[in-house]
Design a protein around this motif. Structure first.
Motif, PDB file in Angstrom:
ATOM      1  N   GLU A   1      12.319  19.042  97.343  1.00 45.22           N
ATOM      2  CA  GLU A   1      12.372  19.617  95.631  1.00 45.22           C
ATOM      3  C   GLU A   1      11.031  19.313  95.540  1.00 45.22           C
ATOM      4  OE1 GLU A   1      14.276  18.994  91.752  1.00 45.22           O
ATOM      5  OE2 GLU A   1      15.158  18.564  93.410  1.00 45.22           O
TER       6      GLU A   1
ATOM      7  N   VAL B   1      13.943  34.119  89.209  1.00 43.08           N
ATOM      8  CA  VAL B   1      13.541  33.243  89.864  1.00 43.08           C
ATOM      9  C   VAL B   1      13.215  34.259  91.072  1.00 43.08           C
ATOM     10  CG1 VAL B   1      13.211  31.297  88.889  1.00 43.08           C
ATOM     11  CG2 VAL B   1      14.602  31.826  90.776  1.00 43.08           C
TER      12      VAL B   1
ATOM     13  N   THR C   1       1.668  23.658  92.872  1.00 40.82           N
ATOM     14  CA  THR C   1       2.208  24.659  93.395  1.00 40.82           C
ATOM     15  C   THR C   1       1.610  24.442  94.286  1.00 40.82           C
ATOM     16  OG1 THR C   1       3.499  25.666  91.250  1.00 40.82           O
ATOM     17  CG2 THR C   1       2.914  27.663  93.018  1.00 40.82           C
TER      18      THR C   1
ATOM     19  N   HIS D   1      18.069  34.673  92.243  1.00 40.53           N
ATOM     20  CA  HIS D   1      18.332  33.335  93.300  1.00 40.53           C
ATOM     21  C   HIS D   1      19.904  32.817  93.465  1.00 40.53           C
ATOM     22  CE1 HIS D   1      18.153  31.800  89.271  1.00 40.53           C
ATOM     23  NE2 HIS D   1      18.671  29.912  90.021  1.00 40.53           N
TER      24      HIS D   1
ATOM     25  N   THR E   1      13.133  28.811  96.847  1.00 40.35           N
ATOM     26  CA  THR E   1      13.502  29.520  95.156  1.00 40.35           C
ATOM     27  C   THR E   1      13.166  28.614  94.132  1.00 40.35           C
ATOM     28  OG1 THR E   1      14.974  30.976  94.987  1.00 40.35           O
ATOM     29  CG2 THR E   1      15.850  28.924  95.918  1.00 40.35           C
ATOM     30  N   ALA E   2      13.665  28.887  92.785  1.00 38.23           N
ATOM     31  CA  ALA E   2      13.882  27.491  91.980  1.00 38.23           C
ATOM     32  C   ALA E   2      15.375  27.753  91.300  1.00 38.23           C
ATOM     33  CB  ALA E   2      12.944  27.897  91.164  1.00 38.23           C
ATOM     34  N   ASP E   3      16.073  26.676  90.406  1.00 35.46           N
ATOM     35  CA  ASP E   3      17.086  26.672  90.041  1.00 35.46           C
ATOM     36  C   ASP E   3      16.871  27.554  88.519  1.00 35.46           C
ATOM     37  OD1 ASP E   3      15.622  24.445  89.695  1.00 35.46           O
ATOM     38  OD2 ASP E   3      17.068  23.390  89.005  1.00 35.46           O
TER      39      ASP E   3
ATOM     40  N   GLU F   1      13.344  29.149  85.580  1.00 36.60           N
ATOM     41  CA  GLU F   1      12.069  29.099  85.429  1.00 36.60           C
ATOM     42  C   GLU F   1      12.553  28.427  83.654  1.00 36.60           C
ATOM     43  OE1 GLU F   1       8.632  30.059  83.624  1.00 36.60           O
ATOM     44  OE2 GLU F   1      10.776  30.581  82.654  1.00 36.60           O
TER      45      GLU F   1
ATOM     46  N   ASP G   1       8.625  21.252  87.129  1.00 36.49           N
ATOM     47  CA  ASP G   1       9.734  22.019  86.407  1.00 36.49           C
ATOM     48  C   ASP G   1       9.245  20.619  85.229  1.00 36.49           C
ATOM     49  OD1 ASP G   1      11.825  22.925  85.364  1.00 36.49           O
ATOM     50  OD2 ASP G   1      12.552  20.751  85.328  1.00 36.49           O
TER      51      ASP G   1
END
Length: 169
Positions: free
Chosen positions: A38, A119, A58, A138, A85-87, A89, A43
């Motif tokens: 993670e 995302v 990033t 995602h 990926t991301a959970d 944005e 975030d």
């Protein structure tokens, strides 16, 4: 709990080093492994619209992915799959497609909370055909991972997404 890249990390190893060490430790498992990494500081900084911190974090994530992919090239016989990926944005970030290398690009923010903006889903290796659309939902990543682990057909998400900007922020 690591500080953001911009603040320095003293003796703490960076994310690519930590992930490489985790892979080195796990790679001899004859049953294979699932390693989840993670990059939560992206975030955290997005909630506060802290542009420079988001970009530095990033870049570190990008370096981490490059490290994993480089190590995975030697693992083709083991069927290594990498999904990034991301959970969600956060912040409604807007980054122009042009900029100057090595400089934080001019960034705009819409707000400081989670959004429903799609995302990206980026994937390499076996079992990633279902994720080939980088603009895909995602949530499909979960279905593809479950499919790879169980051998069952992927089950796509059933709930419709709420259109972005409809949360009253």
């Amino acid at each position: 709990t690591l500080p953001v890249v911009c603040d320095g990390r003293d003796e703490a190893p960076d994310r690519p080093t930590r992930v490489g060490a985790a892979r080195d430790r796990l790679e001899d498992d004859p049953e294979g492994f699932l390693l989840i990494v993670e990059a939560a500081r992206i975030d955290h900084a997005s909630h506060l619209n802290l542009t420079e911190r988001v970009h530095h974090e990033t870049v570190e994530l990008d370096t981490t992915v490059a490290t994993v992919l480089a190590r995975s090239e030697a693992w083709t016989e083991r069927g290594t799959t990498v999904v990034v990926t991301a959970d969600h944005e956060c912040g409604g970030i807007g980054v122009p497609l042009t900029g100057t290398a090595g400089q934080t690009p001019p960034t705009t923010w819409r707000w400081g909370d989670h959004t429903n903006t799609r995302v990206g889903v980026y994937a390499w290796g076996p079992g990633t055909a279902a994720l080939a659309d980088a603009e895909g939902d995602h949530r499909d990543a979960h279905a593809a991972i479950v499919s790879a682990l169980t051998g069952l057909d992927p089950v796509p998400p059933t709930a419709d997404r709420i259109a972005d900007d409809l949360f009253g922020h």
